[in-house]
Enzyme design. Sequence first.
Site, PDB file in Angstrom:
ATOM      1  N   GLU A  27      -7.815  -5.961  -6.028  1.00 40.86           N
ATOM      2  CA  GLU A  27      -7.915  -4.524  -6.331  1.00 40.86           C
ATOM      3  C   GLU A  27      -6.735  -3.733  -5.791  1.00 40.86           C
ATOM      4  O   GLU A  27      -6.242  -2.808  -6.430  1.00 40.86           O
ATOM      5  CB  GLU A  27      -9.224  -3.969  -5.747  1.00 40.86           C
ATOM      6  CG  GLU A  27      -9.539  -2.544  -6.104  1.00 40.86           C
ATOM      7  CD  GLU A  27      -9.778  -2.344  -7.599  1.00 40.86           C
ATOM      8  OE1 GLU A  27      -8.864  -1.803  -8.244  1.00 40.86           O
ATOM      9  OE2 GLU A  27     -10.837  -2.713  -8.105  1.00 40.86           O
ATOM     10  N   LYS A  65       2.128  -3.571 -12.660  1.00 37.74           N
ATOM     11  CA  LYS A  65       0.751  -3.086 -12.491  1.00 37.74           C
ATOM     12  C   LYS A  65       0.060  -2.951 -13.848  1.00 37.74           C
ATOM     13  O   LYS A  65      -1.139  -3.224 -13.980  1.00 37.74           O
ATOM     14  CB  LYS A  65       0.767  -1.745 -11.755  1.00 37.74           C
ATOM     15  CG  LYS A  65       1.218  -1.864 -10.299  1.00 37.74           C
ATOM     16  CD  LYS A  65       1.485  -0.487  -9.724  1.00 37.74           C
ATOM     17  CE  LYS A  65       1.927  -0.534  -8.275  1.00 37.74           C
ATOM     18  NZ  LYS A  65       2.495   0.743  -7.816  1.00 37.74           N
TER      19      LYS A  65
HETATM   20  N1  HSE Z   1       6.490   1.747  -4.660  1.00 40.27           N
HETATM   21  C1  HSE Z   1       5.138   1.849  -5.103  1.00 40.27           C
HETATM   22  C2  HSE Z   1       4.920   3.234  -5.677  1.00 40.27           C
HETATM   23  C3  HSE Z   1       4.210   1.572  -3.958  1.00 40.27           C
HETATM   24  O1  HSE Z   1       5.811   4.097  -5.534  1.00 40.27           O
HETATM   25  O2  HSE Z   1       3.895   3.479  -6.289  1.00 40.27           O
HETATM   26  C4  HSE Z   1       2.804   1.223  -4.360  1.00 40.27           C
HETATM   27  O3  HSE Z   1       2.696   0.030  -5.075  1.00 40.27           O
END
Ligand code: HSE
Length: 342
Positions: free
Chosen positions: A153, A228
């Site tokens: 998660e 993601k």
């Molecule tokens: N570098 C990522 C962001 C951190 O700015 O969302 C979280 O995965």
Amino acid sequence: MVLLASKIIKTILIGKGNVGESFINLLYEKNNYLNQKLGIEIKVIAIFEIDGALIDDDGINLKEIIESKENFRELKYWNKGVLAKDKIKELNADILIETTPTNVKTGEPAITHIKEALKSNKDVISSNKAPFYLKYHELEKLAKDNNRLMRFEATVGSAIPCLAMEELLNGNIIEGIYAILNGTSNYILSRMTSEGISFEFALKEAQELGYAEADPTLDIEGYDAAGKLVILANKLMGWNKTIDDVEIQGISKIKNQVVELAKSEDVLVKHLAIAESDKLIVEPRLVKKDSPLAINGTLNVVQIKTRYAGDIILTGRGAGGNEAASAIINDLLYIVSRRFSN
Ligand code: HSE
């Protein structure tokens, strides 16, 4: 949920960085509650770092670890040179928690850690993204073949329970995803819009806030969001994609004039991650000011398009040690409820 009284669950933690330390702190804080309310005791029997490990089969004293701060290598159960990849199999633990930094190209050593755990009867929790945007289906198959659970998660939106939506929306059909998944890019675009400050200055601010990746091109060129997005689409919609399937366009070429012009037309420039009609896209797009995607600062948002209930929107902080640690504890409780309840 009826649980066996005082069931001991043994865990291994890999990585004692920001997320790993936050996990130790949160577990220490919550262990009494877990014990009293759920009749479980979560023990950490090993904590691996890049150059060695703290190992105690009876359960590491978390208070001692917290108090030792940077001096944990001086504790008597520090084993210099003992590496996770060589030790996971032989350790007698129920769950492995992987929090090492992401290697965007290979996913290592996290992929090896996860495989070793799944092959040696351990369930897996990970906050490390790369294994899941590079090799999700291979790892899922390995977990299934070994009758193991695998939860991750924290990899998308941190504490925002977006991957949990797979189970929570089982009675529906998810047809698409519109999201903002990178806090750094959203922060930069928000600052350019609200204050008119330059891209470079806003990036520097985001780095100072601790949101940006060690290599910030991963944020501003869209690679982090793309990873993601792959994880979301595979998990929520059963797709079979890797990061190579994403059409990616970053925000580094966006000029202040463009942002200003958009603002005067009542729209905003946002860096969207879109999964729709078998396509994965990360690119800057215009969104209306009253759109649920018009969020500011470092926030993330996930707009899930469902067939029977329209849009379901989740928003919140998408990064941070405590946020990730709370997602890990949730995953832990999910596994415990399936493995150890009767
Ligand atoms: N570098 C990522 C962001 C951190 O700015 O969302 C979280 O995965």
